[in-house]
Write a protein that holds these residues in place. Structure first.
Motif, PDB file in Angstrom:
ATOM      1  N   VAL A  55       0.839  -1.199   0.000  1.00 19.38           N
ATOM      2  CA  VAL A  55       0.000   0.000   0.000  1.00 19.38           C
ATOM      3  C   VAL A  55       0.879   1.257   0.000  1.00 19.38           C
ATOM      4  N   VAL A  56       0.218   2.393  -0.190  1.00 15.97           N
ATOM      5  CA  VAL A  56       0.877   3.694  -0.116  1.00 15.97           C
ATOM      6  C   VAL A  56       0.076   4.550   0.857  1.00 15.97           C
ATOM      7  N   GLY A  57       0.750   5.365   1.608  1.00 12.48           N
ATOM      8  CA  GLY A  57       0.045   6.254   2.531  1.00 12.48           C
ATOM      9  C   GLY A  57       0.817   7.544   2.703  1.00 12.48           C
ATOM     10  N   THR A  58       0.111   8.584   3.103  1.00  4.02           N
ATOM     11  CA  THR A  58       0.802   9.827   3.466  1.00  4.02           C
ATOM     12  C   THR A  58       0.437  10.157   4.905  1.00  4.02           C
ATOM     13  N   LEU A  59       1.457  10.406   5.673  1.00 10.18           N
ATOM     14  CA  LEU A  59       1.241  10.767   7.064  1.00 10.18           C
ATOM     15  C   LEU A  59       1.592  12.241   7.240  1.00 10.18           C
ATOM     16  N   THR A  60       0.652  12.989   7.780  1.00 17.20           N
ATOM     17  CA  THR A  60       0.887  14.405   8.051  1.00 17.20           C
ATOM     18  C   THR A  60       0.990  14.583   9.558  1.00 17.20           C
ATOM     19  N   VAL A  61       2.060  15.219   9.984  1.00 11.56           N
ATOM     20  CA  VAL A  61       2.308  15.379  11.415  1.00 11.56           C
ATOM     21  C   VAL A  61       2.565  16.861  11.715  1.00 11.56           C
ATOM     22  N   VAL A  62       1.937  17.358  12.767  1.00  9.26           N
ATOM     23  CA  VAL A  62       2.197  18.732  13.228  1.00  9.26           C
ATOM     24  C   VAL A  62       2.788  18.652  14.627  1.00  9.26           C
ATOM     25  N   TYR A  63       3.906  19.336  14.822  1.00  6.75           N
ATOM     26  CA  TYR A  63       4.547  19.292  16.139  1.00  6.75           C
ATOM     27  C   TYR A  63       5.356  20.557  16.399  1.00  6.75           C
ATOM     28  N   ASP A  64       5.667  20.742  17.671  1.00  5.49           N
ATOM     29  CA  ASP A  64       6.470  21.888  18.080  1.00  5.49           C
ATOM     30  C   ASP A  64       7.933  21.452  18.082  1.00  5.49           C
ATOM     31  N   HIS A  65       8.725  22.049  17.226  1.00  2.56           N
ATOM     32  CA  HIS A  65      10.111  21.579  17.058  1.00  2.56           C
ATOM     33  C   HIS A  65      10.966  21.832  18.304  1.00  2.56           C
ATOM     34  N   ALA A  66      10.501  22.752  19.156  1.00  2.00           N
ATOM     35  CA  ALA A  66      11.288  23.086  20.341  1.00  2.00           C
ATOM     36  C   ALA A  66      11.090  22.071  21.470  1.00  2.00           C
ATOM     37  N   ARG A  67      10.077  21.238  21.299  1.00  2.00           N
ATOM     38  CA  ARG A  67       9.788  20.262  22.364  1.00  2.00           C
ATOM     39  C   ARG A  67      10.870  19.203  22.440  1.00  2.00           C
ATOM     40  N   HIS A  68      11.586  19.225  23.535  1.00  2.00           N
ATOM     41  CA  HIS A  68      12.666  18.254  23.776  1.00  2.00           C
ATOM     42  C   HIS A  68      13.341  17.836  22.482  1.00  2.00           C
ATOM     43  N   ASP A  69      13.516  16.566  22.289  1.00  2.00           N
ATOM     44  CA  ASP A  69      14.221  16.122  21.089  1.00  2.00           C
ATOM     45  C   ASP A  69      13.240  15.501  20.095  1.00  2.00           C
ATOM     46  N   LEU A  70      12.036  16.090  20.038  1.00  2.00           N
ATOM     47  CA  LEU A  70      10.994  15.511  19.179  1.00  2.00           C
ATOM     48  C   LEU A  70      11.422  15.439  17.715  1.00  2.00           C
ATOM     49  N   SER A  71      11.986  16.534  17.204  1.00  2.00           N
ATOM     50  CA  SER A  71      12.465  16.573  15.824  1.00  2.00           C
ATOM     51  C   SER A  71      13.413  15.408  15.556  1.00  2.00           C
ATOM     52  N   GLU A  72      14.373  15.235  16.468  1.00  2.00           N
ATOM     53  CA  GLU A  72      15.379  14.178  16.317  1.00  2.00           C
ATOM     54  C   GLU A  72      14.729  12.801  16.381  1.00  2.00           C
ATOM     55  N   LYS A  73      13.765  12.660  17.286  1.00  2.00           N
ATOM     56  CA  LYS A  73      13.078  11.370  17.439  1.00  2.00           C
ATOM     57  C   LYS A  73      12.352  10.983  16.158  1.00  2.00           C
ATOM     58  N   LEU A  74      11.642  11.952  15.589  1.00  2.00           N
ATOM     59  CA  LEU A  74      10.886  11.678  14.362  1.00  2.00           C
ATOM     60  C   LEU A  74      11.837  11.350  13.211  1.00  2.00           C
ATOM     61  N   THR A  75      12.934  12.066  13.151  1.00  2.00           N
ATOM     62  CA  THR A  75      13.919  11.806  12.095  1.00  2.00           C
ATOM     63  C   THR A  75      14.566  10.444  12.296  1.00  2.00           C
ATOM     64  N   ALA A  76      14.891  10.112  13.538  1.00  2.00           N
ATOM     65  CA  ALA A  76      15.521   8.820  13.834  1.00  2.00           C
ATOM     66  C   ALA A  76      14.598   7.672  13.425  1.00  2.00           C
ATOM     67  N   LEU A  77      13.317   7.822  13.728  1.00  2.00           N
ATOM     68  CA  LEU A  77      12.334   6.792  13.365  1.00  2.00           C
ATOM     69  C   LEU A  77      12.293   6.599  11.849  1.00  2.00           C
ATOM     70  N   GLN A  78      12.382   7.720  11.125  1.00  2.00           N
ATOM     71  CA  GLN A  78      12.325   7.631   9.669  1.00  2.00           C
ATOM     72  C   GLN A  78      13.577   6.971   9.100  1.00  2.00           C
ATOM     73  N   HIS A  79      14.725   7.246   9.735  1.00  2.00           N
ATOM     74  CA  HIS A  79      15.956   6.585   9.288  1.00  2.00           C
ATOM     75  C   HIS A  79      15.892   5.091   9.557  1.00  2.00           C
ATOM     76  N   GLU A  80      15.358   4.755  10.711  1.00  2.00           N
ATOM     77  CA  GLU A  80      15.242   3.360  11.121  1.00  2.00           C
ATOM     78  C   GLU A  80      14.399   2.558  10.125  1.00  2.00           C
ATOM     79  N   HIS A  81      13.400   3.223   9.544  1.00  2.00           N
ATOM     80  CA  HIS A  81      12.480   2.546   8.622  1.00  2.00           C
ATOM     81  C   HIS A  81      12.611   3.132   7.213  1.00  2.00           C
ATOM     82  N   HIS A  82      13.828   3.506   6.832  1.00  2.00           N
ATOM     83  CA  HIS A  82      14.027   4.198   5.551  1.00  2.00           C
ATOM     84  C   HIS A  82      13.500   3.419   4.358  1.00  2.00           C
ATOM     85  N   GLU A  83      13.477   2.085   4.459  1.00  2.00           N
ATOM     86  CA  GLU A  83      13.010   1.279   3.317  1.00  2.00           C
ATOM     87  C   GLU A  83      11.495   1.405   3.104  1.00  2.00           C
TER      88      GLU A  83
END
Ligand code: NI
Length: 139
Positions: A55-83
């Motif tokens: 399947v194909v999907g688009t996920l839209t996420v809204v977040y506050d980039h200043a919140r702790h390491d949320l930006s990094e967490k989201l990026t790390a998750l995407q790297h982890e599942h890059h395939e």
């Protein structure tokens, strides 16, 4: 396009009136167009019920980039599942808020799990997955 077929449908008059009103307000010119779209949507939703189906999907996420390491967490998750991630786009909405659109592709079960994980990341203000299709089996 495959052969065009016609069929008759019996239904309660009130139900049909409600349907006609709805599709008119959505801009459909006739019932056939609306019914075709509804059937396609139903077929796509069943693709997501089979966890192995691609399947194909688009996920839209809204977040506050200043919140702790949320930006990094989201990026790390995407790297982890890059395939499973086709691409992502980041929009700086204002001084605090970011919007990220992630295009996901793969077996329904895996894509759903990854989307759930991204959505459940602490600090995400709002997230929505649009569950769509590769289009291969949809006429
Ligand atoms: Ni940003």
């Amino acid at each position: 396009m495959s052969d065009l077929e016609r069929f008759g449908v019996s239904m309660d008059g009130a139900l049909l009136n409600a349907f006609d009103e709805l599709i008119r307000s959505r801009g459909y010119r006739n019932r056939s167009e609306a019914i075709r779209d509804i059937i396609r949507d139903y077929l796509v939703s069943t693709e997501w019920e089979d966890s192995e189906h691609e399947v194909v999907g688009t996920l839209t996420v809204v977040y506050d980039h200043a919140r702790h390491d949320l930006s990094e967490k989201l990026t790390a998750l995407q790297h982890e599942h890059h395939e499973r991630i086709v691409c992502s786009t980041h929009v700086h909405i204002d001084e605090h808020n970011c919007l990220e659109i992630v295009v996901l592709r793969g077996p329904a079960g895996e894509v759903r799990r990854l989307a759930d994980e991204l959505m459940a990341t602490r600090g995400v203000k709002h997230a929505k997955l649009v569950s769509t299709t590769t289009g291969r089996e949809i006429v």
